[in-house]
Design a protein around this motif. Structure first.
Motif, PDB file in Angstrom:
ATOM      1  N   LEU A  22     -10.513   2.191  -0.440  1.00 33.42           N
ATOM      2  CA  LEU A  22     -11.079   2.366  -1.237  1.00 33.42           C
ATOM      3  C   LEU A  22     -10.944   1.042  -2.456  1.00 33.42           C
ATOM      4  O   LEU A  22      -9.606   0.482  -1.764  1.00 33.42           O
ATOM      5  CB  LEU A  22      -9.773   3.481  -2.573  1.00 33.42           C
ATOM      6  N   TYR A  23     -11.239   0.743  -3.168  1.00 32.59           N
ATOM      7  CA  TYR A  23     -11.382  -0.469  -3.975  1.00 32.59           C
ATOM      8  C   TYR A  23     -11.716  -0.409  -5.621  1.00 32.59           C
ATOM      9  O   TYR A  23     -11.898   1.305  -5.607  1.00 32.59           O
ATOM     10  CB  TYR A  23     -12.700  -1.257  -3.772  1.00 32.59           C
ATOM     11  N   ARG A  24     -10.977  -1.012  -6.374  1.00 31.93           N
ATOM     12  CA  ARG A  24     -11.625  -0.845  -7.794  1.00 31.93           C
ATOM     13  C   ARG A  24     -13.425  -0.379  -8.048  1.00 31.93           C
ATOM     14  O   ARG A  24     -14.135  -0.996  -7.009  1.00 31.93           O
ATOM     15  CB  ARG A  24     -11.273  -1.843  -8.841  1.00 31.93           C
ATOM     16  N   ALA A  25     -13.013   0.023  -9.051  1.00 33.26           N
ATOM     17  CA  ALA A  25     -14.789   0.857  -9.735  1.00 33.26           C
ATOM     18  C   ALA A  25     -15.226  -1.001  -9.961  1.00 33.26           C
ATOM     19  O   ALA A  25     -14.936  -1.190 -10.824  1.00 33.26           O
ATOM     20  CB  ALA A  25     -14.417   1.157 -10.869  1.00 33.26           C
ATOM     21  N   ASP A  26     -16.252  -0.886  -9.194  1.00 34.92           N
ATOM     22  CA  ASP A  26     -17.567  -1.686  -8.859  1.00 34.92           C
ATOM     23  C   ASP A  26     -17.515  -2.707  -8.830  1.00 34.92           C
ATOM     24  O   ASP A  26     -17.847  -3.776  -9.433  1.00 34.92           O
ATOM     25  CB  ASP A  26     -17.884  -1.483 -10.330  1.00 34.92           C
ATOM     26  N   ARG A  27     -16.028  -3.155  -8.154  1.00 32.09           N
ATOM     27  CA  ARG A  27     -15.381  -4.347  -7.717  1.00 32.09           C
ATOM     28  C   ARG A  27     -15.757  -4.752  -6.131  1.00 32.09           C
ATOM     29  O   ARG A  27     -15.240  -5.866  -5.678  1.00 32.09           O
ATOM     30  CB  ARG A  27     -14.231  -4.520  -8.491  1.00 32.09           C
ATOM     31  N   TYR A  28     -16.486  -4.083  -5.009  1.00 33.39           N
ATOM     32  CA  TYR A  28     -16.966  -4.446  -4.166  1.00 33.39           C
ATOM     33  C   TYR A  28     -16.730  -5.494  -3.703  1.00 33.39           C
ATOM     34  O   TYR A  28     -18.265  -6.169  -3.973  1.00 33.39           O
ATOM     35  CB  TYR A  28     -16.784  -3.308  -3.808  1.00 33.39           C
ATOM     36  N   PRO A  29     -16.890  -6.380  -3.214  1.00 32.30           N
ATOM     37  CA  PRO A  29     -15.559  -6.176  -2.056  1.00 32.30           C
ATOM     38  C   PRO A  29     -14.363  -6.421  -2.192  1.00 32.30           C
ATOM     39  O   PRO A  29     -13.065  -7.299  -1.106  1.00 32.30           O
ATOM     40  CB  PRO A  29     -16.035  -7.439  -0.397  1.00 32.30           C
ATOM     41  N   GLU A  30     -14.097  -7.323  -3.905  1.00 27.56           N
ATOM     42  CA  GLU A  30     -12.741  -7.499  -4.466  1.00 27.56           C
ATOM     43  C   GLU A  30     -12.071  -6.740  -4.084  1.00 27.56           C
ATOM     44  O   GLU A  30     -12.756  -5.222  -4.615  1.00 27.56           O
ATOM     45  CB  GLU A  30     -12.844  -8.459  -4.725  1.00 27.56           C
ATOM     46  N   ASP A  31     -10.915  -6.179  -4.734  1.00 27.21           N
ATOM     47  CA  ASP A  31      -9.783  -5.925  -5.123  1.00 27.21           C
ATOM     48  C   ASP A  31      -9.419  -4.299  -4.971  1.00 27.21           C
ATOM     49  O   ASP A  31      -9.765  -3.213  -5.414  1.00 27.21           O
ATOM     50  CB  ASP A  31     -10.336  -5.102  -7.084  1.00 27.21           C
ATOM     51  N   MET A  32      -9.616  -4.973  -3.373  1.00 28.06           N
ATOM     52  CA  MET A  32      -9.110  -3.856  -2.553  1.00 28.06           C
ATOM     53  C   MET A  32      -7.918  -2.662  -2.828  1.00 28.06           C
ATOM     54  O   MET A  32      -6.658  -3.371  -2.821  1.00 28.06           O
ATOM     55  CB  MET A  32      -9.173  -3.948  -0.898  1.00 28.06           C
ATOM     56  N   LEU A  33      -7.614  -1.430  -2.941  1.00 25.45           N
ATOM     57  CA  LEU A  33      -6.264  -0.458  -3.401  1.00 25.45           C
ATOM     58  C   LEU A  33      -6.114  -0.239  -2.094  1.00 25.45           C
ATOM     59  O   LEU A  33      -4.539   0.110  -2.455  1.00 25.45           O
ATOM     60  CB  LEU A  33      -6.829   0.718  -4.429  1.00 25.45           C
ATOM     61  N   GLY A  34      -6.311   0.520  -0.629  1.00 24.97           N
ATOM     62  CA  GLY A  34      -6.134   0.698   0.395  1.00 24.97           C
ATOM     63  C   GLY A  34      -6.084   1.312   1.147  1.00 24.97           C
ATOM     64  O   GLY A  34      -7.694   2.170   0.124  1.00 24.97           O
TER      65      GLY A  34
END
Length: 290
Positions: free
Chosen positions: A135-147
């Motif tokens: 999972l990533y933060r909303a509309d932030r793929y490939p950055e800000d991975m949650l886990g």
């Protein structure tokens, strides 16, 4: 005279606690166990692990870390020839309810097809298989991975409303829960599941009085305690304050998010005889239609 005075001082005072048999009674054990897990929550298999493992306190839980004896060969033998069970109940479960199209529309914002399976994959969407993804933060793929998380859909029942369970590690729960509430705009609590501190404290005091009282009064309370049903103190889980709401709903779409941590147990079976163990353990319930 000095010897007599010395003997008087050395005389042991009468024990104010019960005998071991009385202390080990079920109602007294429940009060003692509830007192022990005020800071760190116990799993359902805690007693079994505490006798055989070195326990550690992590993520608000008390978990078995390493065995106290050399059981590595036995575990390896169970995994290769029999069945080995692991208790993963400390993983947190987040439940989503609502219309399927609305759920998939918003969940697509926190995952990507480039990483593999998604929530709308056909084999997982039917509810037959469990899926895993990052999972990533909303509309932030490939950055800000949650886990990483695992998920499973409840099979369709003919209605457009679906039910989805997402399993997350307790260290990632707060960040993922906050992101889910943001994309679904769930700000209002659907209902409150708050433990009444007055009720639980009174019940716990009664159980403690049974343990610490003396003489005839103690015996009288024992007889009443034998008929009383032990009450398990509900204090939430290691990643949630028991005085906070556990469910939220979006007023515009009707999507509901619930925190089911420690309400749904999770076990992992490893080995060639895992299916045989499940077949012998679980029995199909007879469904009666009116």
């Amino acid at each position: 005279k000095k010897q007599a005075e010395k003997a008087v001082h050395q005389k042991k005072e009468q024990s104010k606690t019960k005998c071991r048999k009385a202390r080990r009674r079920h109602i007294n054990l429940v009060a003692e166990f509830n007192h022990r897990q005020r800071k760190n929550i116990w799993l359902e298999t805690h007693i079994w692990h505490a006798k055989r493992f070195h326990m550690v306190k992590k993520w608000g839980y008390c978990l078995g870390n390493s065995p106290t004896e050399k059981s590595y060969r036995a575990c390896y033998r169970a995994m290769t020839k029999h069945c080995l069970l692991q208790d993963l109940s400390y993983y947190c479960c987040l439940e989503l309810k609502g219309k399927e199209n609305e759920l998939l529309k918003q969940l697509a914002r926190i995952c990507s097809i480039d990483t593999g399976l998604t929530f709308q994959d056909a084999c997982c969407l039917s509810g037959r298989f469990e899926g895993s993804l990052n999972l990533y933060r909303a509309d932030r793929y490939p950055e800000d991975m949650l886990g990483p998380v695992t998920f499973i859909w409840k099979p369709r029942d003919g209605s457009e409303n679906r039910q989805l369970w997402i399993w997350v590690h307790p260290a990632l729960k707060q960040d993922i829960l906050r992101e889910l509430k943001a994309i679904f705009q769930c700000t209002e609590p659907e209902e409150m599941c708050i433990t009444d501190p007055v009720t639980t404290s009174v019940q716990e005091k009664k159980q403690v009085e049974v343990v610490t009282s003396l003489g005839n009064k103690r015996k009288k309370e024992d007889k009443e305690g034998e008929k009383a049903v032990p009450v398990k103190k509900i204090i939430g889980d290691g990643t949630r304050d028991p005085f906070q709401p556990y469910s939220w709903v979006a007023q515009t779409t009707g999507i509901a998010i619930s925190d089911r941590s420690m309400e749904i147990l999770r076990y992992r079976l490893i080995g060639p005889l895992s299916h045989s163990v499940l077949t012998e353990t679980l029995k199909a319930a007879s469904v009666q239609t009116v």
